[in-house]
Design a protein around this motif. Structure first.
Motif, PDB file in Angstrom:
ATOM      1  N   ASN A  48      35.792  47.444  42.107  1.00  0.00           N
ATOM      2  CA  ASN A  48      35.880  47.918  40.712  1.00  0.00           C
ATOM      3  C   ASN A  48      35.425  46.877  39.686  1.00  0.00           C
ATOM      4  O   ASN A  48      35.314  47.196  38.491  1.00  0.00           O
ATOM      5  CB  ASN A  48      37.310  48.357  40.335  1.00  0.00           C
ATOM      6  CG  ASN A  48      37.696  49.684  40.956  1.00  0.00           C
ATOM      7  OD1 ASN A  48      36.846  50.440  41.408  1.00  0.00           O
ATOM      8  ND2 ASN A  48      38.979  49.964  40.998  1.00  0.00           N
ATOM      9  N   ALA A  49      35.177  45.634  40.120  1.00  0.00           N
ATOM     10  CA  ALA A  49      34.882  44.574  39.156  1.00  0.00           C
ATOM     11  C   ALA A  49      33.569  44.803  38.425  1.00  0.00           C
ATOM     12  O   ALA A  49      33.388  44.327  37.297  1.00  0.00           O
ATOM     13  CB  ALA A  49      34.856  43.216  39.867  1.00  0.00           C
ATOM     14  N   ALA A  50      32.619  45.526  39.035  1.00  0.00           N
ATOM     15  CA  ALA A  50      31.311  45.734  38.409  1.00  0.00           C
ATOM     16  C   ALA A  50      31.281  46.935  37.465  1.00  0.00           C
ATOM     17  O   ALA A  50      30.255  47.174  36.829  1.00  0.00           O
ATOM     18  CB  ALA A  50      30.237  45.893  39.492  1.00  0.00           C
ATOM     19  N   LEU A  51      32.376  47.684  37.361  1.00  0.00           N
ATOM     20  CA  LEU A  51      32.410  48.780  36.398  1.00  0.00           C
ATOM     21  C   LEU A  51      32.282  48.221  34.983  1.00  0.00           C
ATOM     22  O   LEU A  51      32.976  47.253  34.642  1.00  0.00           O
ATOM     23  CB  LEU A  51      33.711  49.573  36.526  1.00  0.00           C
ATOM     24  CG  LEU A  51      33.865  50.466  37.759  1.00  0.00           C
ATOM     25  CD1 LEU A  51      35.281  51.026  37.827  1.00  0.00           C
ATOM     26  CD2 LEU A  51      32.848  51.598  37.756  1.00  0.00           C
ATOM     27  N   PRO A  52      31.425  48.778  34.156  1.00  0.00           N
ATOM     28  CA  PRO A  52      31.293  48.267  32.786  1.00  0.00           C
ATOM     29  C   PRO A  52      32.632  48.296  32.042  1.00  0.00           C
ATOM     30  O   PRO A  52      33.368  49.286  32.116  1.00  0.00           O
ATOM     31  CB  PRO A  52      30.277  49.223  32.140  1.00  0.00           C
ATOM     32  CG  PRO A  52      29.501  49.785  33.302  1.00  0.00           C
ATOM     33  CD  PRO A  52      30.477  49.879  34.434  1.00  0.00           C
ATOM     34  N   ASN A  53      32.959  47.194  31.381  1.00  0.00           N
ATOM     35  CA  ASN A  53      34.192  47.085  30.588  1.00  0.00           C
ATOM     36  C   ASN A  53      35.443  47.359  31.427  1.00  0.00           C
ATOM     37  O   ASN A  53      36.391  47.992  30.950  1.00  0.00           O
ATOM     38  CB  ASN A  53      34.151  48.053  29.403  1.00  0.00           C
ATOM     39  CG  ASN A  53      32.979  47.804  28.476  1.00  0.00           C
ATOM     40  OD1 ASN A  53      32.801  46.692  27.979  1.00  0.00           O
ATOM     41  ND2 ASN A  53      32.154  48.816  28.273  1.00  0.00           N
ATOM     42  N   VAL A  54      35.433  46.874  32.676  1.00  0.00           N
ATOM     43  CA  VAL A  54      36.566  47.163  33.556  1.00  0.00           C
ATOM     44  C   VAL A  54      37.872  46.598  33.009  1.00  0.00           C
ATOM     45  O   VAL A  54      38.953  47.117  33.302  1.00  0.00           O
ATOM     46  CB  VAL A  54      36.281  46.616  34.974  1.00  0.00           C
ATOM     47  CG1 VAL A  54      36.286  45.088  34.977  1.00  0.00           C
ATOM     48  CG2 VAL A  54      37.280  47.166  35.981  1.00  0.00           C
ATOM     49  N   ASP A  55      37.815  45.543  32.185  1.00  0.00           N
ATOM     50  CA  ASP A  55      39.030  44.976  31.621  1.00  0.00           C
ATOM     51  C   ASP A  55      39.658  45.884  30.567  1.00  0.00           C
ATOM     52  O   ASP A  55      40.776  45.631  30.113  1.00  0.00           O
ATOM     53  CB  ASP A  55      38.751  43.594  31.026  1.00  0.00           C
ATOM     54  CG  ASP A  55      37.671  43.628  29.949  1.00  0.00           C
ATOM     55  OD1 ASP A  55      36.887  44.595  29.929  1.00  0.00           O
ATOM     56  OD2 ASP A  55      37.613  42.682  29.145  1.00  0.00           O
ATOM     57  N   ARG A  56      38.956  46.960  30.203  1.00  0.00           N
ATOM     58  CA  ARG A  56      39.506  47.918  29.232  1.00  0.00           C
ATOM     59  C   ARG A  56      39.812  49.273  29.865  1.00  0.00           C
ATOM     60  O   ARG A  56      40.172  50.220  29.163  1.00  0.00           O
ATOM     61  CB  ARG A  56      38.526  48.105  28.069  1.00  0.00           C
ATOM     62  CG  ARG A  56      38.340  46.855  27.222  1.00  0.00           C
ATOM     63  CD  ARG A  56      37.629  47.192  25.923  1.00  0.00           C
ATOM     64  NE  ARG A  56      36.185  47.325  26.071  1.00  0.00           N
ATOM     65  CZ  ARG A  56      35.435  48.190  25.400  1.00  0.00           C
ATOM     66  NH1 ARG A  56      36.003  49.034  24.559  1.00  0.00           N
ATOM     67  NH2 ARG A  56      34.136  48.232  25.583  1.00  0.00           N
TER      68      ARG A  56
END
Length: 821
Positions: A48-56
C-alpha cells in the motif's frame, strides 16, 4: 596490491580448493538467502505504500462489543455512515464505498468470473490510480460505466484499446450491459487494489433497497476516506464515539438504528492504509493482513543466514591461518611490514566476498521465483535495492570474515615460526573462537529448525483438525440469491435427485465468510439475567444428515414435529421456537453441562426459544478465531423461504470432481443465469491456513540453508583437525588406543559445541513458538517431541558431516603419522 591479492587468491584456490570452495560457497549461500528474504520482507513492508497520498488514506472499520462475546474489529462498515461522515467532518476531502464482488461474463452457458468491485464515482479521487485509457473523473460517472484492468481487457477482447466496448455482466442472475469507460494502467507495486479486474458503480437500486445502505447494523463492504492533511485522521478518530451517539441512536422499533445507547456495542475506527498490512492481521475478514512477527522473523532468518555465512568464513579462515604461517614468516623476513600483510589478507577476504556476492546474486535470481510461488506474492528482484544492499553486504562480510585472520596472520613472528617443527594453530584463543562460532551457528540453525517443525505441525493440525462436522463426502455450493420459496424447494429436489447424492440440505452459514446475523438472547439464571450475542443460523431438513455434527445432548430437529418449524414473523411474539445451541453458547449462558441446557427458555427482543438440543462447536472460520456462540432454528420450507441459503450435499460412490460437475448442472437447471461452484469444505477452508502454510515453507528453506552453512563450517573444522591432529593420533595409537576409542574421542570433540548449541537453542525456540501459538484458538501442544527431533537431527547431521574425517584419522598408521611429523 590488487594484482598481488588476486594472485594470492588464485594460489590458495589451487593449493586448498576445499577451504576456499567452502568459504566462497558458504558466503554465496548466505548472501543469496539474505537477498531473497530481504526482498520478501521489503514487499510486505511496502504494501500500500505506493498508493498516492497513502498517509491521508484510511478505511473505516467497525468494532462490536456484543454481550457474552469478546469485542472484535472487522474490516468493513455500514454504508449508511458515509453521508454523515462527510457532513460532520470537513477534514474529509473525499470518501467512497467499495464492495468486493464477483462480476461474471457468460458465453455459451459458461461463466467467467472477474475479481471486481462496486464503488462510487469518486473512486479515482480517493486513490488516484492511473488509467491507460479514459478520464479518471468521468470513468465511473455514468451508471453503466465499467473500468477494466489491462489484464481483464486482454482477456475479454485481446487488446487494451477497448474504450466504448459493450460488456454484458451477470450479477446474482441479473445481466446488465456495461460500457467500458476506462482501462487501468498496469501496476507492479503491491497494494490491496492490485488484484481488481473490474470496477463498476453502484446502481440506484443498490442504494435504495439494500440493507447495508439503510441500516447501521448491516454491512456489505468498506468505506475509504481521503483526508485533507495527514494528521486529520487521528483527530477525527477521537471524535467518532460522539458521532455514533448522534447518528446511530434510535428507538428499539427503529430497524435502521442500534438502540438508545449504540456506543455500548458499536464503534467506528479509522485504519490507516499505510499500516494496514500488519494491523489487518488482527482484524476479522481483512484478506490482506499478515503477521508482522512472522515477517520480521523471516527477515531475521535472512540476517542470521548471512551472519552464519560470515561466521563460517571466519571459522574457516582462522583454521586455515596456520597453513600460511611460513609464508608470512618468509615475507616478513624479506621486509614485508605488518600493515602490508594486513591489507593483503583483508583484501583477499574482500575479493572472496565479492566473488561470493556475484554467486549469491545468481542464487537470488534462482530463489526469488521459487519463493514467489511458495508465498503467492508477486515477488521480483528489485535491482535498485540490490545495487544498494549487495556492495554493503560484500564490504561487511569481507571485513568481518577477514579482520581476525588478518590480525592473526600479520602478527606471526618469523623466528618462532621458522624455528618450530609444526605450523602454529592459533593457540587456545583461536580454538575457543572456533568452538564459539560453531556453537552460534548450530544454535541458530537448531532454533530455526524447531520453529519450522512447530509451524509445519500447526499448519497440518489446522488442515486436519476436527471441525465439528464430517468433511469427507461433503460438497458445499454457492449462496442462492433472493428468497424465492418455490425456487428453493426445486433446488433441494434437484440436488437430491443427482445420482450419488445421499441427502441435501440448506443452511445460512457455511465454511468461509458469508453474511452473518447476530441476535442478543438472555437467560434468567440464578445470579440474574445472562445476555449473550448469538450467531443465528437457519437449517432445513437434511442439514444434520449432510454435516453430521456431534449431538452432545437432547435431540436434533424433526420435520414430523410441527413445533420444530420456525415461527413466521407474525407468530414470533406468541409462539416459542425450538432451537439448538452449540457448546460455546451453552458455556456462555453458564450451564454446567449440555444436559442442563435442554428445555431451558432463552429470549431476545423478537422471539423466545426453547433449547431442544446441543451440538459440538462447528468451525466454519479461521482457527485463529474463537468459535461464535451459535443458535440454529429449523425451516421446513413449508411456509417461508430462507434468506440466501447455502446448499450442501452428502454423496457417496463417486469422484469429488465428477459429483461437483453433476451438482453444478443440477443447479443450472434451476438457476441457469447464476454461476455455481460446489466444492469441498477443505477447499473452502484452505484460505485460512494457506498463508501459514506458505510461510512455513519459507522457514523450511531457511532451516535447510542454516543447517547447510553450519555443516560446512563443521566440515571445515573437521578437515582442519585432520591436518593438525595426525601426530597426536599416532602417539595415542602407539600407546594402545583402539580405533573405536579414537573415533569416540574425536566425535566427542566435534560434537561438544553442537551439544551446547542445542541447550541454548531449545529455550529460545520454546519462548518464540509459545508466543506464536498463543495467536490460535485451536493449537497443538508444544511437546518435547519437536525439540528432540530437531536435536536428534542436528546431531545426526553433525555426525555424518565429520564422520569421514574422523574415520580417516582413526585409521591412520602410527608409524606413517609420526614419520610425517
Amino acid at each position: 596490491m590488487f594484482a598481488t591479492i588476486l594472485k594470492s587468491v588464485l594460489r590458495q584456490m589451487r593449493r586448498h580448493p576445499l577451504y576456499v570452495g567452502l568459504n566462497i560457497f558458504g558466503l554465496a549461500l548466505g548472501i543469496g538467502v539474505f537477498l531473497t528474504l530481504a526482498l520478501l520482507v521489503r514487499y510486505e513492508y511496502s504494501f500500500n505504500a505506493a498508493l498516492p497520498n497513502v498517509d491521508r488514506l484510511v478505511r473505516v472499520d467497525t468494532r462490536w462489543a456484543m454481550p457474552g462475546t469478546p469485542p472484535f474489529e472487522f474490516a468493513g462498515s455500514t454504508f449508511r455512515v458515509l453521508p454523515f461522515l462527510r457532513e460532520d467532518f470537513p477534514e474529509i476531502e473525499a470518501g467512497i464505498r467499495l464492495e468486493n464482488t464477483d462480476l461474471r461474463t457468460e458465453r455459451d452457458g459458461t461463466f467467467s468470473s472477474f475479481v471486481s468491485g462496486l464503488t462510487d464515482p469518486a473512486f479515482f479521487s480517493v486513490f488516484g490510480l492511473k488509467l491507460l485509457h479514459g478520464t479518471p473523473d468521468q470513468a465511473l460517472a455514468r451508471p453503466d460505466g465499467l473500468v477494466l484492468s489491462a489484464g481483464a481487457a486482454i482477456r475479454l477482447f485481446g487488446t487494451t484499446d477497448v474504450m466504448g466496448r459493450m460488456v454484458p455482466l451477470n450479477r446474482d442472475g441479473v445481466t446488465v450491459t456495461h460500457t467500458v469507460t476506462g482501462v487501468l494502467a498496469h501496476r507492479t507495486t503491491p497494494d490491496f487494489l492490485s488484484g481488481i479486474e473490474m470496477l463498476a458503480p453502484f446502481s440506484s437500486g443498490d442504494m435504495t433497497t439494500r440493507l447495508c445502505f439503510l441500516s447501521w447494523g448491516s454491512d456489505c463492504g468498506s468505506i475509504y476516506l481521503k483526508f485533507r492533511r495527514p494528521g486529520d485522521a487521528d483527530a477525527v478518530n477521537a471524535r467518532l464515539r460522539d458521532f455514533v451517539i448522534r447518528h446511530a441512536a434510535g428507538a428499539d422499533s427503529d430497524s435502521s438504528a442500534l438502540g438508545l445507547h449504540p456506543e455500548k456495542i458499536f464503534g467506528l475506527l479509522l485504519a490507516k492504509l499505510g499500516e494496514a498490512r500488519f494491523n489487518d492481521f488482527h482484524v476479522l475478514y481483512a484478506e490482506d493482513g499478515v503477521d508482522r512477527t512472522v515477517i520480521n522473523s523471516i527477515g531475521l532468518m535472512g540476517l542470521l543466514a548471512l551472519a552464519l555465512a560470515c561466521a563460517n568464513a571466519v571459522n574457516l579462515a582462522t583454521a586455515r591461518a596456520g597453513l600460511r604461517a611460513r609464508e608470512v614468516a618468509i615475507r616478513k623476513t624479506l621486509g614485508a611490514s605488518r600493515r602490508v600483510l594486513f591489507i593483503q589478507f583483508t583484501g583477499e577476504a574482500m575479493l572472496a566476498a565479492a566473488i561470493a556476492g556475484v554467486l549469491g546474486l545468481a542464487l537470488c535470481e534462482i530463489l526469488v521465483p521459487e519463493v514467489a510461488s511458495l508465498t503467492g506474492e508477486e515477488l521480483v528482484v528489485r535491482y535498485g535495492l540490490v545495487a544498494v544492499v549487495l556492495p554493503l553486504i560484500v564490504l561487511v562480510c569481507g571485513f568481518a570474515s577477514g579482520i581476525y585472520p588478518s590480525m592473526v596472520l600479520s602478527g606471526y613472528r618469523p623466528a618462532a615460526v621458522l624455528a618450530a617443527a609444526r605450523m602454529p594453530s592459533g593457540g587456545r584463543g583461536a580454538a575457543r573462537l572456533r568452538d564459539a562460532l560453531v556453537m552460534g551457528q548450530f544454535g541458530i540453525a537448531i532454533t530455526i529448525v524447531i520453529c519450522m517443525l512447530v509451524i509445519n505441525r500447526q499448519t497440518d493440525f489446522m488442515r486436519t483438525a476436527d471441525p465439528g462436522y464430517v468433511r469427507s463426502g461433503l460438497l458445499i455450493g454457492s449462496p442462492m440469491p433472493g428468497s424465492d420459496l418455490a425456487a428453493q424447494r426445486r433446488m433441494l429436489d434437484a440436488l437430491r435427485a443427482v445420482p450419488g447424492v445421499v441427502t441435501a440440505g440448506f443452511g445460512e452459514l457455511a465454511p468461509r465468510p458469508n453474511t452473518k446475523n447476530f441476535g442478543t438472547y438472555s437467560y434468567d439464571g440464578l445470579a440474574g439475567p445472562i445476555r449473550v450475542s448469538l450467531l443465528q443460523d437457519v437449517v432445513s431438513t437434511g442439514y444434520f444428515e449432510v454435516y453430521r455434527p456431534r449431538l452432545l445432548a437432547g435431540r436434533g430437529f424433526d420435520a414430523t414435529r410441527g413445533q420444530d418449524d420456525m415461527p413466521s414473523r407474525d407468530e414470533m411474539q406468541t409462539r416459542t421456537a425450538n432451537a439448538i445451541l452449540n457448546a460455546r453458547a451453552v458455556s456462555r449462558f453458564g450451564f454446567a453441562s449440555p444436559d442442563q441446557a435442554i428445555g431451558k427458555i432463552i429470549r431476545s427482543d423478537r422471539r423466545m426459544a426453547r433449547i431442544v438440543g446441543v451440538i459440538d462447536d462447528e468451525r466454519f472460520e479461521s482457527p485463529r478465531q474463537a468459535v461464535y456462540p451459535e443458535i440454529a432454528f429449523f425451516d421446513t420450507l413449508a411456509k417461508q423461504p430462507f434468506s440466501e441459503p447455502i446448499p450442501a450435499v452428502r454423496f457417496q460412490g463417486g469422484a469429488e470432481s465428477d459429483m461437483a460437475r453433476r451438482l453444478n448442472r443440477a443447479w443450472a437447471g434451476i438457476l441457469p443465469d447464476i454461476a455455481s461452484d460446489f466444492s469441498a469444505a477443505d477447499a473452502r477452508m484452505a484460505a485460512y491456513y494457506s498463508g501459514d502454510e506458505r510461510r512455513g515453507r519459507i522457514f523450511t528453506l531457511g532451516a535447510v540453508a542454516a543447517l547447510l552453512i553450519a555443516c560446512m563450517g563443521l566440515y571445515g573444522l573437521a578437515a582442519f583437525a585432520a591436518a593438525r591432529r595426525v601426530h597426536e593420533i599416532g602417539i595415542r595409537k602407539t600407546l594402545g588406543a583402539s580405533g573405536r576409542q579414537i573415533v569416540a574421542l574425536l566425535l566427542g570433540d566435534f560434537l561438544r559445541p553442537v551439544a551446547v548449541a542445542c541447550l541454548l537453542a531449545c529455550p529460545v525456540a520454546w519462548v518464540v513458538m509459545r508466543h506464536w501459538l498463543a495467536g490460535f484458538d485451536e493449537r497443538i501442544a508444544l511437546t518435547p517431541a519437536h525439540f528432540l527431533i530437531a536435536v536428534a537431527g542436528a546431531f545426526a547431521i553433525a555426525i555424518l558431516t565429520v564422520l569421514g574425517q574422523t574415520f580417516h584419522l582413526a585409521r591412520a598408521e602410527p608409524a606413517r603419522a609420526l614419520r610425517a611429523e
